[in-house]
Scaffold this active site. Structure first.
Site, PDB file in Angstrom:
ATOM      1  N   HIS A 254       0.817  -1.215   0.000  1.00 43.91           N
ATOM      2  CA  HIS A 254       0.000   0.000   0.000  1.00 43.91           C
ATOM      3  C   HIS A 254       0.851   1.267   0.000  1.00 43.91           C
ATOM      4  O   HIS A 254       0.330   2.360  -0.225  1.00 43.91           O
ATOM      5  CB  HIS A 254      -0.973   0.007   1.190  1.00 43.91           C
ATOM      6  CG  HIS A 254      -0.314  -0.038   2.531  1.00 43.91           C
ATOM      7  ND1 HIS A 254      -0.253  -1.192   3.274  1.00 43.91           N
ATOM      8  CD2 HIS A 254       0.301   0.912   3.273  1.00 43.91           C
ATOM      9  CE1 HIS A 254       0.362  -0.949   4.420  1.00 43.91           C
ATOM     10  NE2 HIS A 254       0.720   0.330   4.440  1.00 43.91           N
ATOM     11  N   HIS A 255       2.156   1.125   0.260  1.00 45.15           N
ATOM     12  CA  HIS A 255       3.059   2.272   0.175  1.00 45.15           C
ATOM     13  C   HIS A 255       3.610   2.470  -1.241  1.00 45.15           C
ATOM     14  O   HIS A 255       4.256   3.486  -1.508  1.00 45.15           O
ATOM     15  CB  HIS A 255       4.238   2.098   1.134  1.00 45.15           C
ATOM     16  CG  HIS A 255       3.855   2.130   2.576  1.00 45.15           C
ATOM     17  ND1 HIS A 255       3.123   3.157   3.130  1.00 45.15           N
ATOM     18  CD2 HIS A 255       4.108   1.254   3.587  1.00 45.15           C
ATOM     19  CE1 HIS A 255       2.948   2.918   4.429  1.00 45.15           C
ATOM     20  NE2 HIS A 255       3.532   1.780   4.729  1.00 45.15           N
TER      21      HIS A 255
END
Length: 352
Positions: A254-255
């Protein structure tokens, strides 16, 4: 899992059923107060004080250096929320508080409470700007040394229960000897697998500031040289060729942007031995049609999607998207394994 408003009598049930109750007002007025109240209670040491025998408001206030009137108001809310029991004006902890909120308990989420209260809460004020620009905070680029310490304690707290379930459920080769844990910081997932597989060793690849704060947390787990840190960057470093039986990337996709996740998958595929597995462990964004390979539409997955969008680069991804990265890298998507302890989260597994 959903956060719902539950009626306490027939008249309230009817009012909810016929849309007489303004639920948006409850969401906007009540829920923020509830969240901040629990965070402040943990941060101010209220749960610890009660655990140590301070049971009246005056005793707790003196222990925590708080105003008795304000504390009495806070305790009334926490009592309704089920964090305390009260009898003869004396408070005791409930099972929920004793298991999850005391600092020294094995499964305590206290570290996450501290991080959310002292670091994350101000970020939420930037949600309006994010909705206009679509540009997340990308907090890893701005954390101070103190905030890195809070962050690592939070990650440790958030994964304690999950790591044990991961160790039981992760479909890994029984004869595995070497694992790469990308961004694994505290090492709880690696430790869980190493305890399960006696011949396994793990390398945790992470950023130097993360390792500085996470190294003492890993040392406490007592795995010696079987689980060790290696400074690096998943976006710029190569992972080698045909070295690993297991590669795990937990709470990191998700980064990264779509393109970055595809590139990481390519390097992972190259680094895996034949028969090796690549596990992407993440909160899952449900598909638009509501079908997310058994993960389902839920409050956890959707709220974390918005949170990660605001605070980092991308947000959550769907199972289909993750499997597409794996397939494009030459891997064979395999199982999707969900968690009982963390709704909305799953292991998306592919094989070499």
């Amino acid at each position: 899992m959903r956060l719902t408003v539950t009626p306490e009598n027939l008249l309230e049930w009817i009012a909810l059923k016929i849309n007489l109750v303004p639920l948006p007002l409850l969401h906007a007025q009540i829920f923020p107060i509830v969240g901040k109240a629990v965070l402040e209670a943990a941060d101010k040491g209220i749960f610890e004080a009660v655990s140590n025998g301070k049971q009246t408001v005056d005793e707790i206030a003196a222990e925590c250096q708080l105003n008795p009137k304000a504390l009495r108001e806070l305790m009334g809310l926490l009592l309704v929320l089920g964090y305390f029991k009260q009898r003869d004006n004396r408070y005791t902890l409930t099972r929920i508080s004793r298991r999850w909120l005391l600092k020294d308990q094995q499964e305590s989420v206290f570290g996450m409470m501290l991080f959310n209260n002292r670091v994350v809460w101000p970020w939420l004020e930037q949600l309006g700007d994010y909705l206009k620009t679509g540009k997340g905070i990308q907090y890893h680029d701005h954390l101070t040394t103190e905030q890195w310490a809070y962050y690592q304690q939070a990650m440790l707290a958030a994964t304690g229960t999950e790591a044990r379930e991961f160790g039981r459920k992760a479909p890994v080769p029984k004869n595995a000897t070497l694992m790469l844990d990308i961004g694994g910081s505290h090492g709880q997932h690696s430790v869980a697998l190493c305890r399960k597989l006696p011949n396994l060793q793990a390398i945790i690849l992470d950023l130097p500031p993360a390792i500085e704060q996470a190294a003492p947390l890993l040392a406490r787990l007592g795995m010696g040289d079987r689980v060790r840190h290696q400074a690096g960057n998943a976006l710029t470093d190569e992972f080698g060729e045909a070295q690993y039986d297991i590669v795990l990337m937990s709470s990191l996709a998700h980064h990264f942007s779509e393109e970055q996740n595809r590139e990481v998958a390519r390097k992972v595929a190259k680094s895996l031995k034949p028969g090796g597995v690549y596990i992407v462990n993440e909160f899952i964004r449900p598909e638009d049609d509501g079908n997310s390979a058994g993960v389902g539409t839920n409050l956890v997955g959707n709220s974390m999607d918005l949170f990660y969008g605001l605070t980092s680069t991308a947000g959550n991804y769907s199972v289909r998207e993750i499997q597409d990265w794996q397939h494009a890298a030459g891997l064979k998507p395999s199982k999707v394994i969900t968690y009982l302890s963390i709704p909305g989260r799953a292991m998306v597994v592919a094989k070499k």
